[in-house]
Design a protein around this motif. Structure first.
Motif, PDB file in Angstrom:
ATOM      1  N   LEU A  26      49.762  65.769  72.406  1.00 18.48           N
ATOM      2  CA  LEU A  26      48.462  65.415  71.845  1.00 18.48           C
ATOM      3  C   LEU A  26      48.618  65.004  70.384  1.00 18.48           C
ATOM      4  O   LEU A  26      49.156  65.758  69.575  1.00 18.48           O
ATOM      5  CB  LEU A  26      47.506  66.608  71.966  1.00 18.48           C
ATOM      6  CG  LEU A  26      46.096  66.395  71.437  1.00 18.48           C
ATOM      7  CD1 LEU A  26      45.392  65.316  72.217  1.00 18.48           C
ATOM      8  CD2 LEU A  26      45.309  67.677  71.488  1.00 18.48           C
ATOM      9  N   ARG A  27      48.180  63.795  70.054  1.00 18.70           N
ATOM     10  CA  ARG A  27      48.266  63.294  68.677  1.00 18.70           C
ATOM     11  C   ARG A  27      46.877  62.860  68.197  1.00 18.70           C
ATOM     12  O   ARG A  27      46.564  61.667  68.160  1.00 18.70           O
ATOM     13  CB  ARG A  27      49.226  62.104  68.611  1.00 18.70           C
ATOM     14  CG  ARG A  27      50.679  62.456  68.808  1.00 18.70           C
ATOM     15  CD  ARG A  27      51.216  63.339  67.708  1.00 18.70           C
ATOM     16  NE  ARG A  27      51.073  62.764  66.402  1.00 18.70           N
ATOM     17  CZ  ARG A  27      51.965  61.961  65.840  1.00 18.70           C
ATOM     18  NH1 ARG A  27      53.058  61.641  66.452  1.00 18.70           N
ATOM     19  NH2 ARG A  27      51.758  61.485  64.625  1.00 18.70           N
ATOM     20  N   PRO A  28      46.033  63.846  67.819  1.00 20.09           N
ATOM     21  CA  PRO A  28      44.678  63.479  67.413  1.00 20.09           C
ATOM     22  C   PRO A  28      44.637  62.523  66.223  1.00 20.09           C
ATOM     23  O   PRO A  28      43.730  61.716  66.090  1.00 20.09           O
ATOM     24  CB  PRO A  28      44.032  64.823  67.058  1.00 20.09           C
ATOM     25  CG  PRO A  28      45.126  65.804  67.007  1.00 20.09           C
ATOM     26  CD  PRO A  28      46.275  65.282  67.784  1.00 20.09           C
ATOM     27  N   ASP A  29      45.684  62.624  65.345  1.00 18.55           N
ATOM     28  CA  ASP A  29      45.693  61.756  64.165  1.00 18.55           C
ATOM     29  C   ASP A  29      45.862  60.292  64.547  1.00 18.55           C
ATOM     30  O   ASP A  29      45.187  59.404  64.024  1.00 18.55           O
ATOM     31  CB  ASP A  29      46.794  62.199  63.199  1.00 18.55           C
ATOM     32  CG  ASP A  29      48.140  62.337  63.878  1.00 18.55           C
ATOM     33  OD1 ASP A  29      48.156  62.650  65.081  1.00 18.55           O
ATOM     34  OD2 ASP A  29      49.170  62.128  63.230  1.00 18.55           O
TER      35      ASP A  29
ATOM     36  N   THR B   4      50.909  63.276  59.260  1.00 20.67           N
ATOM     37  CA  THR B   4      49.701  63.847  59.853  1.00 20.67           C
ATOM     38  C   THR B   4      49.966  64.395  61.251  1.00 20.67           C
ATOM     39  O   THR B   4      49.053  64.888  61.908  1.00 20.67           O
ATOM     40  CB  THR B   4      48.583  62.793  59.946  1.00 20.67           C
ATOM     41  OG1 THR B   4      49.125  61.625  60.551  1.00 20.67           O
ATOM     42  CG2 THR B   4      48.023  62.466  58.597  1.00 20.67           C
ATOM     43  N   ASN B   5      51.222  64.293  61.678  1.00 25.00           N
ATOM     44  CA  ASN B   5      51.594  64.794  63.006  1.00 25.00           C
ATOM     45  C   ASN B   5      51.363  66.314  63.077  1.00 25.00           C
ATOM     46  O   ASN B   5      51.913  67.060  62.272  1.00 25.00           O
ATOM     47  CB  ASN B   5      53.066  64.459  63.241  1.00 25.00           C
ATOM     48  CG  ASN B   5      53.501  64.769  64.648  1.00 25.00           C
ATOM     49  OD1 ASN B   5      52.799  65.462  65.376  1.00 25.00           O
ATOM     50  ND2 ASN B   5      54.644  64.254  65.022  1.00 25.00           N
ATOM     51  N   PRO B   6      50.554  66.780  64.029  1.00 21.89           N
ATOM     52  CA  PRO B   6      50.263  68.215  64.108  1.00 21.89           C
ATOM     53  C   PRO B   6      51.507  69.066  64.273  1.00 21.89           C
ATOM     54  O   PRO B   6      51.552  70.218  63.825  1.00 21.89           O
ATOM     55  CB  PRO B   6      49.358  68.343  65.324  1.00 21.89           C
ATOM     56  CG  PRO B   6      49.100  66.995  65.838  1.00 21.89           C
ATOM     57  CD  PRO B   6      49.809  65.994  65.003  1.00 21.89           C
TER      58      PRO B   6
END
Lengths: 259, 117
Positions: A26-29, B4-6
């Motif tokens: 998952l990559r929301p950004d 910005t990668n979680p």
């Protein structure tokens, strides 16, 4: 991961393996970037007339006259003569920095990044917590991701579509959307955007056989062909995890698409 | 700009937390490296790792491990990511590929860990 294919009545038909695309992290950004870029593509350029306030031959008299050096309309013996013009401070003059129609509002996104966003958004539709977090009513939905036999594409009456939604437990989500209708806050309502509503299920099909027309009147339901999938349809308002219904051939197509 | 990668953000948070708990300065150094932009993230070949390590040593790479070169001895190596070939070569000599949070959990006091970049 194995999942079941349901028929239109909600019975299990067979079991298949999910394509690898559903294993994307998952990559929301990235999804957010892709959706914002896509939203910008629908915005119309807007700007003022570049000549507004400049259609005059007004000139300043210069210094030495005991008056302001404001550009004034030429001539005498008519009301407009010697009045201030052209300058931003004068009535009817130009604006200092007006909005310009040539401003770039079309946001670009790299091809690989866009595809990653779509892959990640597809994977998020198979994530139950993510779908629930988006706010969909999924208590009665038998399985997420929900895959249906290809007959779904050939439904061509709204009544049949309604029974299908009720059989598969998607009706509560449609009701949720129906109850979410409201009048938009702010000035948008006098600019042709009066009513707002939530987003309901997305039907992803391989080929349209009438379903598009059949669900056309259900609020919040969208139909999309699998090769036209985009991040905005899968993650409306940049929030991934839309309640998505796939047909079995659409799932099959995902083995090769968006790689 | 910071990534910005979680996944990266999670690594940074994990490293900083462990550093505060145990006082291990190495974790802070690593966290700072991950806070740099993606363009500054390193990629290290196996040949380089082979040159600077001995048998059974613990190594952290704040970036990607690539497969060029020969690895002659067994090592425990943690990195942000591994190439397919690198993973194969490391596992062939009996070594272990770990994620950063995993090595933080395994060796919280960070004694004897090398950063290679």
């Amino acid at each position: 991961m194995n999942i079941q294919i349901y028929d239109l009545l909600g019975n299990v038909k067979k079991t298949i393996e999910l394509p690898k695309i559903f294993e994307t992290p998952l990559r929301p950004d990235v999804i957010k970037r892709a959706v914002l870029a896509q939203q910008s593509h629908g915005i119309q350029p807007q700007g003022r007339d570049p000549m507004a306030g400049k259609r005059t031959s007004a000139v300043s008299m210069g210094t030495g006259h005991g008056t302001a050096r404001l550009p004034r309309v030429k001539g005498s013996r008519f009301p407009r003569a010697q009045q201030g013009a052209f300058a931003p401070s004068a009535v009817g003059g130009r604006t200092t920095h007006p909005p310009r129609s040539e401003k770039k509002i079309y946001k670009f996104i790299n091809k690989k990044e866009r595809r990653l966003a779509i892959r990640s958004a597809i994977a998020a539709t198979a994530n139950k917590t993510q779908v629930a977090h988006r706010g969909h009513a999924i208590e009665d939905v038998p399985m997420i991701p929900l895959v249906i036999v290809d007959k779904l594409q050939d439904i061509d009456y709204a009544g049949e579509a309604r029974t299908f939604f009720k059989n598969l437990g998607l009706w509560p989500d449609l009701e949720r959307v129906y109850n979410s209708r409201k009048i938009r806050a702010g000035k948008g309502k006098m600019r042709g955007r009066k009513k707002r509503h939530g987003v309901g299920p997305l039907l992803v099909i391989h080929k349209n056989g009438g379903i598009r027309k059949a669900v056309g009147n259900f609020l919040g339901v969208d139909v999309i062909e699998v090769n036209y999938l985009n991040s905005e349809a899968l993650a409306p308002g940049t929030v991934p995890g839309r309640l998505t219904v796939w047909t079995s051939s659409a799932i099959n197509d995902l083995k090769t698409l968006f790689m | 700009m910071r990534s910005t990668n979680p996944e990266v953000l999670m690594i940074i948070r994990c490293l900083k937390k462990k550093s505060k708990e145990t006082g291990g300065a190495l974790w802070t150094v690593l966290a700072k490296k991950f806070e740099k932009s993606k363009h500054k993230r390193v990629s290290v070949n196996l040949s380089r790792i082979n040159r600077y390590t001995n048998e059974n040593e613990k190594v952290v790479v704040p970036g990607k491990v690539l497969g060029a070169g020969i690895l002659e001895h067994k090592i425990f190596i943690a990195a942000f990511s591994f190439s397919k070939e690198a993973r194969r070569k490391i596992e062939e000599v009996g070594g272990e590929c770990l994620t950063i949070p995993r090595i933080v959990e395994k060796y919280p006091t960070n004694s004897g860990i090398k950063i290679i970049e």
